[in-house]
Design a protein around this motif. Structure first.
Motif, PDB file in Angstrom:
ATOM      1  N   THR A  82       0.856  -1.176   0.000  1.00  0.00           N
ATOM      2  CA  THR A  82       0.000   0.000   0.000  1.00  0.00           C
ATOM      3  C   THR A  82       0.894   1.228   0.000  1.00  0.00           C
ATOM      4  OG1 THR A  82      -1.661  -1.188   1.302  1.00  0.00           O
ATOM      5  CG2 THR A  82      -1.820   1.213   1.263  1.00  0.00           C
ATOM      6  N   VAL A  83       0.722   2.055  -1.013  1.00  0.00           N
ATOM      7  CA  VAL A  83       1.500   3.285  -1.123  1.00  0.00           C
ATOM      8  C   VAL A  83       0.520   4.453  -1.046  1.00  0.00           C
ATOM      9  CG1 VAL A  83       3.082   4.626  -2.571  1.00  0.00           C
ATOM     10  CG2 VAL A  83       3.199   2.127  -2.587  1.00  0.00           C
ATOM     11  N   ILE A  84       0.844   5.428  -0.210  1.00  0.00           N
ATOM     12  CA  ILE A  84      -0.036   6.598  -0.076  1.00  0.00           C
ATOM     13  C   ILE A  84       0.471   7.692  -1.013  1.00  0.00           C
ATOM     14  CG2 ILE A  84      -1.065   8.274   1.508  1.00  0.00           C
ATOM     15  CD1 ILE A  84      -1.770   5.336   2.127  1.00  0.00           C
ATOM     16  N   VAL A  85      -0.447   8.175  -1.829  1.00  0.00           N
ATOM     17  CA  VAL A  85      -0.126   9.230  -2.786  1.00  0.00           C
ATOM     18  C   VAL A  85      -1.061  10.408  -2.572  1.00  0.00           C
ATOM     19  CG1 VAL A  85       0.742   7.606  -4.535  1.00  0.00           C
ATOM     20  CG2 VAL A  85      -1.674   8.288  -4.573  1.00  0.00           C
ATOM     21  N   LYS A  86      -0.703  11.523  -3.182  1.00  0.00           N
ATOM     22  CA  LYS A  86      -1.581  12.684  -3.211  1.00  0.00           C
ATOM     23  C   LYS A  86      -2.068  12.850  -4.640  1.00  0.00           C
ATOM     24  CE  LYS A  86       1.423  15.508  -1.692  1.00  0.00           C
ATOM     25  NZ  LYS A  86       2.161  16.689  -1.291  1.00  0.00           N
ATOM     26  N   VAL A  87      -3.371  12.856  -4.806  1.00  0.00           N
ATOM     27  CA  VAL A  87      -4.005  13.060  -6.101  1.00  0.00           C
ATOM     28  C   VAL A  87      -4.684  14.419  -6.005  1.00  0.00           C
ATOM     29  CG1 VAL A  87      -5.717  12.178  -7.738  1.00  0.00           C
ATOM     30  CG2 VAL A  87      -4.328  10.571  -6.413  1.00  0.00           C
ATOM     31  N   ASP A  88      -4.075  15.405  -6.646  1.00  0.00           N
ATOM     32  CA  ASP A  88      -4.512  16.800  -6.492  1.00  0.00           C
ATOM     33  C   ASP A  88      -4.655  17.166  -5.014  1.00  0.00           C
ATOM     34  OD1 ASP A  88      -4.382  17.837  -9.014  1.00  0.00           O
ATOM     35  OD2 ASP A  88      -6.528  17.723  -9.419  1.00  0.00           O
ATOM     36  N   ASN A  89      -3.639  16.841  -4.236  1.00  0.00           N
ATOM     37  CA  ASN A  89      -3.531  17.151  -2.810  1.00  0.00           C
ATOM     38  C   ASN A  89      -4.496  16.393  -1.906  1.00  0.00           C
ATOM     39  OD1 ASN A  89      -1.269  18.882  -2.899  1.00  0.00           O
ATOM     40  ND2 ASN A  89      -2.583  20.494  -3.748  1.00  0.00           N
ATOM     41  N   GLU A  90      -5.217  15.411  -2.431  1.00  0.00           N
ATOM     42  CA  GLU A  90      -6.070  14.538  -1.615  1.00  0.00           C
ATOM     43  C   GLU A  90      -5.361  13.197  -1.472  1.00  0.00           C
ATOM     44  OE1 GLU A  90      -8.999  15.307  -0.114  1.00  0.00           O
ATOM     45  OE2 GLU A  90      -8.753  17.356  -0.865  1.00  0.00           O
ATOM     46  N   LEU A  91      -5.329  12.653  -0.256  1.00  0.00           N
ATOM     47  CA  LEU A  91      -4.668  11.377  -0.040  1.00  0.00           C
ATOM     48  C   LEU A  91      -5.450  10.229  -0.667  1.00  0.00           C
ATOM     49  CD1 LEU A  91      -3.545  11.732   3.696  1.00  0.00           C
ATOM     50  CD2 LEU A  91      -2.135  11.955   1.638  1.00  0.00           C
ATOM     51  N   ALA A  92      -4.717   9.295  -1.238  1.00  0.00           N
ATOM     52  CA  ALA A  92      -5.312   8.102  -1.852  1.00  0.00           C
ATOM     53  C   ALA A  92      -4.329   6.946  -1.666  1.00  0.00           C
ATOM     54  CB  ALA A  92      -5.581   8.333  -3.339  1.00  0.00           C
ATOM     55  N   MET A  93      -4.849   5.725  -1.777  1.00  0.00           N
ATOM     56  CA  MET A  93      -4.010   4.534  -1.693  1.00  0.00           C
ATOM     57  C   MET A  93      -3.811   3.958  -3.086  1.00  0.00           C
ATOM     58  SD  MET A  93      -5.516   2.301   1.455  1.00  0.00           S
ATOM     59  CE  MET A  93      -5.213   2.785   3.138  1.00  0.00           C
ATOM     60  N   VAL A  94      -2.590   3.527  -3.343  1.00  0.00           N
ATOM     61  CA  VAL A  94      -2.309   2.747  -4.544  1.00  0.00           C
ATOM     62  C   VAL A  94      -1.843   1.390  -4.032  1.00  0.00           C
ATOM     63  CG1 VAL A  94      -0.888   2.494  -6.616  1.00  0.00           C
ATOM     64  CG2 VAL A  94      -1.699   4.767  -5.927  1.00  0.00           C
ATOM     65  N   VAL A  95      -2.489   0.340  -4.498  1.00  0.00           N
ATOM     66  CA  VAL A  95      -2.172  -1.016  -4.060  1.00  0.00           C
ATOM     67  C   VAL A  95      -1.628  -1.761  -5.271  1.00  0.00           C
ATOM     68  CG1 VAL A  95      -3.075  -3.097  -2.965  1.00  0.00           C
ATOM     69  CG2 VAL A  95      -4.077  -0.863  -2.412  1.00  0.00           C
ATOM     70  N   LEU A  96      -0.413  -2.292  -5.114  1.00  0.00           N
ATOM     71  CA  LEU A  96       0.238  -2.940  -6.244  1.00  0.00           C
ATOM     72  C   LEU A  96       1.128  -4.073  -5.747  1.00  0.00           C
ATOM     73  CD1 LEU A  96       3.043  -0.590  -7.560  1.00  0.00           C
ATOM     74  CD2 LEU A  96       1.751  -0.072  -5.529  1.00  0.00           C
ATOM     75  N   PRO A  97       1.503  -4.978  -6.657  1.00  0.00           N
ATOM     76  CA  PRO A  97       2.409  -6.048  -6.242  1.00  0.00           C
ATOM     77  C   PRO A  97       3.669  -5.446  -5.631  1.00  0.00           C
ATOM     78  CG  PRO A  97       1.544  -6.513  -8.420  1.00  0.00           C
ATOM     79  CD  PRO A  97       1.131  -5.096  -8.078  1.00  0.00           C
ATOM     80  N   ALA A  98       4.152  -6.073  -4.584  1.00  0.00           N
ATOM     81  CA  ALA A  98       5.265  -5.522  -3.818  1.00  0.00           C
ATOM     82  C   ALA A  98       6.497  -5.223  -4.652  1.00  0.00           C
ATOM     83  CB  ALA A  98       5.614  -6.463  -2.681  1.00  0.00           C
ATOM     84  N   HIS A  99       6.725  -5.982  -5.701  1.00  0.00           N
ATOM     85  CA  HIS A  99       7.919  -5.773  -6.520  1.00  0.00           C
ATOM     86  C   HIS A  99       7.731  -4.696  -7.597  1.00  0.00           C
ATOM     87  CE1 HIS A  99       5.537  -8.801  -8.635  1.00  0.00           C
ATOM     88  NE2 HIS A  99       6.056  -8.300  -9.732  1.00  0.00           N
ATOM     89  N   ASP A 100       6.524  -4.180  -7.755  1.00  0.00           N
ATOM     90  CA  ASP A 100       6.256  -3.154  -8.770  1.00  0.00           C
ATOM     91  C   ASP A 100       6.469  -1.746  -8.217  1.00  0.00           C
ATOM     92  OD1 ASP A 100       5.592  -5.098 -10.573  1.00  0.00           O
ATOM     93  OD2 ASP A 100       3.466  -4.601 -10.692  1.00  0.00           O
TER      94      ASP A 100
END
Length: 152
Positions: free
Chosen positions: A45-63
Motif C-alpha cells: 500500500t502506497v499513499i499518494v496525493k491526487v490533487d492534494n487529496e490522499l489516496a491509496m495505490v495497491v500494487l504487487p510488492a515488486h512493482d
C-alpha cells in the motif's frame, strides 16, 4: 495483531482470511522471506496525493508506481508520493508503512494495479511490520471497491 478496525470489518462481512505472524520485516522481499511466501502475491500500500487529496495505490510488492500513467488515468493535474508526515495521523493504530489496503476504512480512494486481479489470494500488511493478512482477491475487491488501473 491485525488492527481492530480491519478485523472487525472483515468479521462483520463474514470474510475468510488468515493472519500470519512473522519476524519484523520492512521491505516486501523481507516480508516474503520471513513469511515463507511468494513476493508476487504480496500487495503493498502506497499513499499518494491526487490533487492534494490522499489516496491509496495497491500494487504487487515488486512493482513501482508509474506516476505519469496514474496522472493520466485519474485526469488530475498533480499526482505525487505523500510524505509520512502527511499521512501518519490517518492510521493511528498502524505502524508507519504497514497500513492495510482498505481505504474505505480510512476515507480515502483506492487504486489497485490490474496485475493483482489475476491472483486468487493476496497478502498485505495488517497494521504492523510483523503480520500479514491473507484473503481472496475477489473478497478484497468486493469490500474495497477499488478503481482497477494498469500501472505499467
Amino acid at each position: 495483531m491485525t488492527v481492530k478496525r480491519l478485523k472487525d470489518f472483515l468479521d462483520s462481512h463474514h470474510v475468510k482470511y488468515a493472519a500470519m505472524t512473522h519476524s519484523p520485516a520492512f521491505t516486501a522481499q523481507e516480508i516474503a522471506a520471513a513469511a515463507h511466501v511468494s513476493g508476487k502475491q504480496i500487495a503493498k500500500t502506497v499513499i499518494v496525493k491526487v490533487d492534494n487529496e490522499l489516496a491509496m495505490v495497491v500494487l504487487p510488492a515488486h512493482d513501482h508506481i508509474n506516476f505519469a500513467a496514474l496522472k493520466e488515468i485519474t485526469g488530475v493535474a498533480n499526482v505525487d508520493l505523500a510524505t509520512e508526515a502527511e499521512f501518519k495521523t490517518k492510521f493511528p493504530e498502524c505502524e508507519v508503512g504497514a497500513m492495510p489496503p482498505f481505504g474505505n476504512l480510512y476515507e480515502m480512494p483506492v487504486f489497485v494495479s490490474s496485475t493483482l486481479t489475476g491472483f486468487d489470494q493476496i497478502l498485505f500488511n495488517g497494521g504492523s511490520h510483523s503480520e500479514l493478512v491473507k484473503m481472496s482477491y475477489q473478497d478484497f475487491e468486493r469490500l474495497v471497491k477499488p478503481k482497477i488501473i494498469p500501472l505499467h
